[in-house]
Write an enzyme that holds these catalytic residues in place. Sequence first.
Site, PDB file in Angstrom:
ATOM      1  N   ALA A  83      39.249  57.938  35.416  1.00 44.81           N
ATOM      2  CA  ALA A  83      39.528  56.590  34.926  1.00 44.81           C
ATOM      3  C   ALA A  83      38.837  55.571  35.808  1.00 44.81           C
ATOM      4  CB  ALA A  83      41.038  56.312  34.953  1.00 44.81           C
ATOM      5  N   THR A 125      50.244  55.657  34.584  1.00 50.22           N
ATOM      6  CA  THR A 125      50.702  54.766  35.653  1.00 50.22           C
ATOM      7  C   THR A 125      51.952  53.990  35.238  1.00 50.22           C
ATOM      8  OG1 THR A 125      50.089  52.677  36.727  1.00 50.22           O
ATOM      9  CG2 THR A 125      48.917  53.186  34.740  1.00 50.22           C
ATOM     10  N   ASP A 126      52.712  53.567  36.227  1.00 49.90           N
ATOM     11  CA  ASP A 126      53.880  52.724  35.914  1.00 49.90           C
ATOM     12  C   ASP A 126      53.446  51.346  35.407  1.00 49.90           C
ATOM     13  OD1 ASP A 126      52.939  51.668  38.336  1.00 49.90           O
ATOM     14  OD2 ASP A 126      54.878  51.768  39.369  1.00 49.90           O
ATOM     15  N   GLU A 127      52.154  51.013  35.583  1.00 45.30           N
ATOM     16  CA  GLU A 127      51.691  49.683  35.153  1.00 45.30           C
ATOM     17  C   GLU A 127      51.725  49.530  33.631  1.00 45.30           C
ATOM     18  OE1 GLU A 127      48.352  48.095  37.361  1.00 45.30           O
ATOM     19  OE2 GLU A 127      48.811  49.412  39.051  1.00 45.30           O
ATOM     20  N   TYR A 153      43.211  46.794  32.868  1.00 48.82           N
ATOM     21  CA  TYR A 153      43.420  48.166  33.361  1.00 48.82           C
ATOM     22  C   TYR A 153      44.651  48.792  32.727  1.00 48.82           C
ATOM     23  CZ  TYR A 153      45.299  51.834  36.394  1.00 48.82           C
ATOM     24  OH  TYR A 153      45.860  53.000  36.857  1.00 48.82           O
ATOM     25  N   SER A 154      45.806  48.105  32.854  1.00 46.65           N
ATOM     26  CA  SER A 154      47.038  48.731  32.352  1.00 46.65           C
ATOM     27  C   SER A 154      47.012  48.851  30.834  1.00 46.65           C
ATOM     28  CB  SER A 154      48.278  47.979  32.835  1.00 46.65           C
ATOM     29  OG  SER A 154      48.235  46.610  32.493  1.00 46.65           O
ATOM     30  N   SER A 156      44.346  49.483  29.048  1.00 46.26           N
ATOM     31  CA  SER A 156      43.515  50.649  28.699  1.00 46.26           C
ATOM     32  C   SER A 156      44.265  51.951  28.973  1.00 46.26           C
ATOM     33  CB  SER A 156      42.185  50.614  29.454  1.00 46.26           C
ATOM     34  OG  SER A 156      42.380  50.810  30.841  1.00 46.26           O
ATOM     35  N   LYS A 157      45.076  51.971  30.022  1.00 43.08           N
ATOM     36  CA  LYS A 157      45.857  53.180  30.319  1.00 43.08           C
ATOM     37  C   LYS A 157      46.937  53.378  29.250  1.00 43.08           C
ATOM     38  CE  LYS A 157      45.674  55.597  33.415  1.00 43.08           C
ATOM     39  NZ  LYS A 157      44.879  56.856  33.595  1.00 43.08           N
ATOM     40  N   PRO A 208      43.035  39.681  53.334  1.00 44.25           N
ATOM     41  CA  PRO A 208      43.311  38.794  52.199  1.00 44.25           C
ATOM     42  C   PRO A 208      44.558  39.204  51.420  1.00 44.25           C
ATOM     43  CG  PRO A 208      41.544  40.320  51.650  1.00 44.25           C
ATOM     44  CD  PRO A 208      41.942  40.634  53.063  1.00 44.25           C
ATOM     45  N   ARG A 217      55.480  46.492  45.263  1.00 43.45           N
ATOM     46  CA  ARG A 217      54.976  47.757  44.719  1.00 43.45           C
ATOM     47  C   ARG A 217      55.882  48.876  45.239  1.00 43.45           C
ATOM     48  NH1 ARG A 217      53.017  44.502  42.015  1.00 43.45           N
ATOM     49  NH2 ARG A 217      50.853  44.233  41.357  1.00 43.45           N
TER      50      ARG A 217
END
Length: 344
Positions: A83, A125-127, A153-154, A156-157, A208, A217
């Site tokens: 991924a 993922t948990d996202e 990202y999330s 697409s997952k 940063p 998280r």
Amino acid sequence: MKILVTGGAGFIGANFVNYMVNEHPEDEIINLDLLTYAGNLENLKDVENKPNYKFYKGDIADREFIFNLFEKERPDVVVNFAAESHVDRSIENPSIFVQTNVLGTTTLLDASVKYGIKRFHQVSTDEVYGDLPLDRPDLFFTEETPIHTSSPYSSSKAAADLFVRAYHRTFGLPITISCCSNNYGPYQFPEKLIPLMISRATADEKLPVYGDGANVRDWLYVLDHCKAIDLILRKGKVGETYNIGGHNEKTNLEVVKTVLKAVDKPESLITYVEDRKGHDRRYAIDPTKIENELGWVPEENFDTGIAKTIQWYLDNEDWWKNILSGDYQNYFQKMYIDKGRVSE
Ligand code: NAD
Ligand code: TYD
């Protein structure tokens, strides 16, 4: 069992391949990876000469390549780690996330149906569950939590997961899905929070922190994730999703301060920068299902896992310095310096 692992040169995939090759010498592990910026064969040097390990370079979205590979290798099981995995990159360039995470997964699913794969495991993922409010520590993601994504990202997952479920219902493909919380440990690419902070702190560079650093998280040591996937492959129920996490919630600021303390650097290195667009506030997994049904429990807590991880990065400076001397520097320039988030 012949297990095709995709994305096995990346962070979690490489930890999984290393674990499986040694733990299950009776199984054959075929690793397929495109070796994008995130794939690194150095992560696999301990297993590359083992008789039960083989590597192919290729794209999970390349239909002809994938069907030829399935024809040649006839795997019993597919574990799909491959991924694009970094949220910040997905905000810059969403389409590669659709290409790899959605089209790549459906290509693997098509081949898996055609070649009668006995188990297709999707590493998710948990996202996919979106985020939780900071002022409701009583709320957790369960397998019943609705899909509610925030980033490209999330999204697409989540799209990939929906296709995996559709191939189970429509074509009878024997699938399982795991949704894991944030991983950390050896071989994580130094664009992600923990290795980025370790590498920069040791060089006395600014750290940063997005926004106010209060985002939470739920951190899991990578080997605990790998062991959970191994267990799901052997004992998990076909058609089911399992959430994986160990109740190790930390704010980003807590994580960064832990790193600074461990490498004996001052908190004055912390610099607050412009927040990530759409930044998810809190992730937190309820792992009751995998604990009760499969007997999985994590072996590391955050204190033991982060100590091991920091030590690994200190002992393996060459590994991340090789990465930092390459493409990554252009990336850091583009995402932080050009955007005025950090001036150097
Ligand atoms: P990573 O970015 O470190 O590794 C991804 C690997 O996939 C790389 O080796 C890359 O070369 C390979 N790859 C990318 N595109 C490919 C393609 N088109 N064809 C073949 N290979 C390709 O990612 P990671 O952190 O190891 O994550 C692995 C999986 O676990 C991902 O599916 C991710 O969504 C999921 N996940 C990650 C976390 C986390 O905290 N890192 C948590 C939960 C789930
Ligand atoms: P990251 O490691 O990118 O994982 P994810 O976004 O998938 O959870 O980021 C973890 C957290 O750290 C997230 O809240 C964003 C934050 N973060 C920073 O504050 N500074 C950084 O430079 C990075 C990369 C992340």
